[in-house]
Design a protein around this motif. Sequence first.
Motif, PDB file in Angstrom:
ATOM      1  N   ASP A  14       0.964  -0.977  -0.095  1.00  0.00           N
ATOM      2  CA  ASP A  14      -0.064   0.012   0.019  1.00  0.00           C
ATOM      3  C   ASP A  14       1.016   1.335  -0.072  1.00  0.00           C
ATOM      4  N   PRO A  15       0.816   2.050  -0.963  1.00  0.00           N
ATOM      5  CA  PRO A  15       1.806   3.155  -1.013  1.00  0.00           C
ATOM      6  C   PRO A  15       1.714   4.225  -0.007  1.00  0.00           C
ATOM      7  N   GLU A  16       0.405   4.474   0.744  1.00  0.00           N
ATOM      8  CA  GLU A  16       0.748   5.432   1.652  1.00  0.00           C
ATOM      9  C   GLU A  16       1.015   4.915   2.949  1.00  0.00           C
ATOM     10  N   ALA A  17       0.916   3.637   3.304  1.00  0.00           N
ATOM     11  CA  ALA A  17       1.333   3.031   4.151  1.00  0.00           C
ATOM     12  C   ALA A  17       2.946   2.908   4.319  1.00  0.00           C
ATOM     13  N   LEU A  18       3.351   2.489   3.034  1.00  0.00           N
ATOM     14  CA  LEU A  18       4.868   2.091   2.761  1.00  0.00           C
ATOM     15  C   LEU A  18       5.664   3.629   3.088  1.00  0.00           C
ATOM     16  N   LEU A  19       5.031   4.700   2.143  1.00  0.00           N
ATOM     17  CA  LEU A  19       5.589   5.804   2.319  1.00  0.00           C
ATOM     18  C   LEU A  19       5.810   6.374   3.707  1.00  0.00           C
ATOM     19  N   GLY A  20       4.678   6.341   4.483  1.00  0.00           N
ATOM     20  CA  GLY A  20       4.683   6.708   5.781  1.00  0.00           C
ATOM     21  C   GLY A  20       5.680   5.962   6.805  1.00  0.00           C
ATOM     22  N   ARG A  21       5.861   4.631   6.445  1.00  0.00           N
ATOM     23  CA  ARG A  21       6.847   3.840   7.079  1.00  0.00           C
ATOM     24  C   ARG A  21       8.320   4.273   6.789  1.00  0.00           C
ATOM     25  N   LEU A  24       5.983  -6.009   5.781  1.00  0.00           N
ATOM     26  CA  LEU A  24       5.330  -6.990   5.102  1.00  0.00           C
ATOM     27  C   LEU A  24       3.688  -6.882   5.381  1.00  0.00           C
ATOM     28  N   ALA A  25       3.305  -6.525   6.546  1.00  0.00           N
ATOM     29  CA  ALA A  25       1.901  -6.021   6.636  1.00  0.00           C
ATOM     30  C   ALA A  25       1.355  -5.124   5.700  1.00  0.00           C
ATOM     31  N   ASP A  26       2.348  -4.431   5.211  1.00  0.00           N
ATOM     32  CA  ASP A  26       1.807  -3.126   4.143  1.00  0.00           C
ATOM     33  C   ASP A  26       1.259  -3.781   2.771  1.00  0.00           C
ATOM     34  N   ALA A  27       1.773  -4.948   2.755  1.00  0.00           N
ATOM     35  CA  ALA A  27       1.303  -5.921   1.520  1.00  0.00           C
ATOM     36  C   ALA A  27      -0.354  -5.936   1.092  1.00  0.00           C
ATOM     37  N   ARG A  28      -0.830  -5.725   0.007  1.00  0.00           N
ATOM     38  CA  ARG A  28      -2.012  -5.758  -0.678  1.00  0.00           C
ATOM     39  C   ARG A  28      -2.511  -6.728  -1.575  1.00  0.00           C
ATOM     40  N   ASP A  29      -3.480  -7.260  -1.614  1.00  0.00           N
ATOM     41  CA  ASP A  29      -3.739  -8.247  -2.965  1.00  0.00           C
ATOM     42  C   ASP A  29      -4.621  -7.252  -3.856  1.00  0.00           C
ATOM     43  N   GLU A  30      -5.066  -7.723  -4.951  1.00  0.00           N
ATOM     44  CA  GLU A  30      -5.479  -7.090  -6.050  1.00  0.00           C
ATOM     45  C   GLU A  30      -6.721  -6.225  -5.831  1.00  0.00           C
ATOM     46  N   HIS A  31      -7.529  -6.489  -4.531  1.00  0.00           N
ATOM     47  CA  HIS A  31      -8.755  -5.743  -3.929  1.00  0.00           C
ATOM     48  C   HIS A  31      -8.318  -4.728  -3.071  1.00  0.00           C
ATOM     49  N   GLY A  32      -6.751  -4.649  -2.865  1.00  0.00           N
ATOM     50  CA  GLY A  32      -6.578  -3.559  -1.969  1.00  0.00           C
ATOM     51  C   GLY A  32      -6.725  -4.225  -0.297  1.00  0.00           C
ATOM     52  N   GLU A  33      -6.821  -5.427  -0.311  1.00  0.00           N
ATOM     53  CA  GLU A  33      -6.937  -5.927   1.109  1.00  0.00           C
ATOM     54  C   GLU A  33      -5.582  -6.473   1.598  1.00  0.00           C
ATOM     55  N   PRO A  34      -5.382  -6.433   2.993  1.00  0.00           N
ATOM     56  CA  PRO A  34      -4.178  -6.731   3.393  1.00  0.00           C
ATOM     57  C   PRO A  34      -3.807  -8.251   3.093  1.00  0.00           C
ATOM     58  N   PHE A  46      16.174  -3.947   1.636  1.00  0.00           N
ATOM     59  CA  PHE A  46      14.779  -4.615   1.884  1.00  0.00           C
ATOM     60  C   PHE A  46      13.801  -3.679   1.032  1.00  0.00           C
ATOM     61  N   PHE A  47      13.607  -2.159   1.598  1.00  0.00           N
ATOM     62  CA  PHE A  47      12.858  -1.500   1.337  1.00  0.00           C
ATOM     63  C   PHE A  47      12.757  -0.932  -0.326  1.00  0.00           C
ATOM     64  N   ALA A  48      13.873  -1.031  -0.583  1.00  0.00           N
ATOM     65  CA  ALA A  48      14.159  -0.646  -1.902  1.00  0.00           C
ATOM     66  C   ALA A  48      13.475  -1.721  -3.015  1.00  0.00           C
ATOM     67  N   ALA A  49      13.594  -2.980  -2.740  1.00  0.00           N
ATOM     68  CA  ALA A  49      12.836  -3.967  -3.461  1.00  0.00           C
ATOM     69  C   ALA A  49      11.520  -4.286  -3.107  1.00  0.00           C
ATOM     70  N   PHE A  50      11.085  -3.931  -1.966  1.00  0.00           N
ATOM     71  CA  PHE A  50       9.564  -3.775  -1.485  1.00  0.00           C
ATOM     72  C   PHE A  50       9.012  -2.571  -2.138  1.00  0.00           C
ATOM     73  N   ALA A  51       9.423  -1.609  -2.199  1.00  0.00           N
ATOM     74  CA  ALA A  51       8.870  -0.187  -2.754  1.00  0.00           C
ATOM     75  C   ALA A  51       8.643  -0.327  -4.255  1.00  0.00           C
ATOM     76  N   ALA A  52       9.737  -1.175  -5.068  1.00  0.00           N
ATOM     77  CA  ALA A  52       9.523  -1.417  -6.493  1.00  0.00           C
ATOM     78  C   ALA A  52       8.360  -1.893  -6.907  1.00  0.00           C
ATOM     79  N   GLY A  53       7.592  -2.609  -5.891  1.00  0.00           N
ATOM     80  CA  GLY A  53       6.035  -3.182  -6.291  1.00  0.00           C
ATOM     81  C   GLY A  53       5.045  -2.338  -6.036  1.00  0.00           C
ATOM     82  N   MET A  54       5.269  -1.174  -5.390  1.00  0.00           N
ATOM     83  CA  MET A  54       4.064  -0.291  -5.084  1.00  0.00           C
ATOM     84  C   MET A  54       3.181   0.157  -6.486  1.00  0.00           C
ATOM     85  N   PRO A  55       2.183  -0.191  -6.330  1.00  0.00           N
ATOM     86  CA  PRO A  55       1.230   0.057  -7.676  1.00  0.00           C
ATOM     87  C   PRO A  55       1.088   1.599  -7.930  1.00  0.00           C
TER      88      PRO A  55
END
Lengths: 218, 218
Positions: free
Chosen positions: A12-19, A178-188, A112-121
């Motif tokens: 989730d972009p807002e969660a990850l950017l805040g973190r 990893l709790a910031d990860a979301r599925d295609e419906h935006g659900e954790p 870690f975060f460079a790889a994780f952020a790359a997947g931000m939709p």
Amino acid sequence: MERIALSDLRPDPEALLGRIAYLRLAFFEAASSVAGRATDLADREAVTGVARALLEQHGAVVAMLEARGLGSALAMHPYSAEIDRYGRRLGEAGWHESVLTLHLTTGLLDDFFAAFAAGMPSPEGPEVSRLLEADIGHDALVRILRAGIAADKRLASRLALWGRRLVGDTLLVARGALADARDEHGEPTTTDERRVEPVLNDLIAAHSRRMDALGLTA
Amino acid sequence: MERIALSDLRPDPEALLGRIAYLRLAFFEAASSVAGRATDLADREAVTGVARALLEQHGAVVAMLEARGLGSALAMHPYSAEIDRYGRRLGEAGWHESVLTLHLTTGLLDDFFAAFAAGMPSPEGPEVSRLLEADIGHDALVRILRAGIAADKRLASRLALWGRRLVGDTLLVARGALADARDEHGEPTTTDERRVEPVLNDLIAAHSRRMDALGLTA
């Protein structure tokens, strides 16, 4: 079981950017504090350079939050308690231990975060990845640590111990994100532990290479 | 006896640049530390903004030293012990007291050094003056202090006391810098105390206006 790629996790972009914004702020404060405790002025300037790079990264992420109409304080708030606990768990230490902490924890979490952020939709994804891949001045930290070890042989064993004990707590911060990860419906999405393991092993391998480069047993 | 104008004192450029660079570094570290102790994230971001401005000023003065072929560590070294003693004399304090310290000590010393640097017999003079006249974010500090006072009436009397006790130690730093003054032959000049008094009185008057603006008795 297929191993997971961090960049497939769609945080989730807002969660990850805040973190990430809060983590940069906390790292910046840690770096300024390490700089202020240096006994040598050239070392102090070098570590201040690292603090400056971290503060610039913080500012860049805050600008992304603001471009989304989000106040940085509100966006960072959900992550501050967890990251503050991490800082407290790392604990007080001698000056060289603190320099090592800065070098290793930013190294591990930036990977870690460079790889994780790359997947931000969202458009910020690649921008944040590039930001976290930029060098904050690790060479200066390595130079300080090598000089310290050369001047005091006992320091090497203390630092080796210290470097090992950082890993667990630092991996917890990565796992927490990893709790910031979301599925295609935006659900954790709950990420299968066994699929995450190889990712964490990669982070540990890079950590070991950083320790090796200092002549320390990981 | 004619009153002295600070800008007539012709401070030695390398001495003054080194002193200002170290003072900016010390103020930057103090500001980051104050930011890190904030309980409110928006306040923390605001004080971090002040730290950022101080760090940028430090970097600008370091660049001037480097343009003269001087390493910043060597240039700052002669002034570090004196300025560190100043920091220790200010002492540990509650969070609002530390915010007030940051607001008042940078206010007083920036006024002083902006006027003193203007007399540097070198191209950096006006540049350093402009740098020190730029706002580092005092509005944000004033807002935090006013909110604190509004929320806790007893804070006002504590801060009034604290603000008064800062003045003496801070004026000593300004007086100490007068040692950088040189005559037309580049020799240190001893400045007549009685001629300096009016300059210090101006600094105290500006300090009192800052206290007034907070509703505090100077």
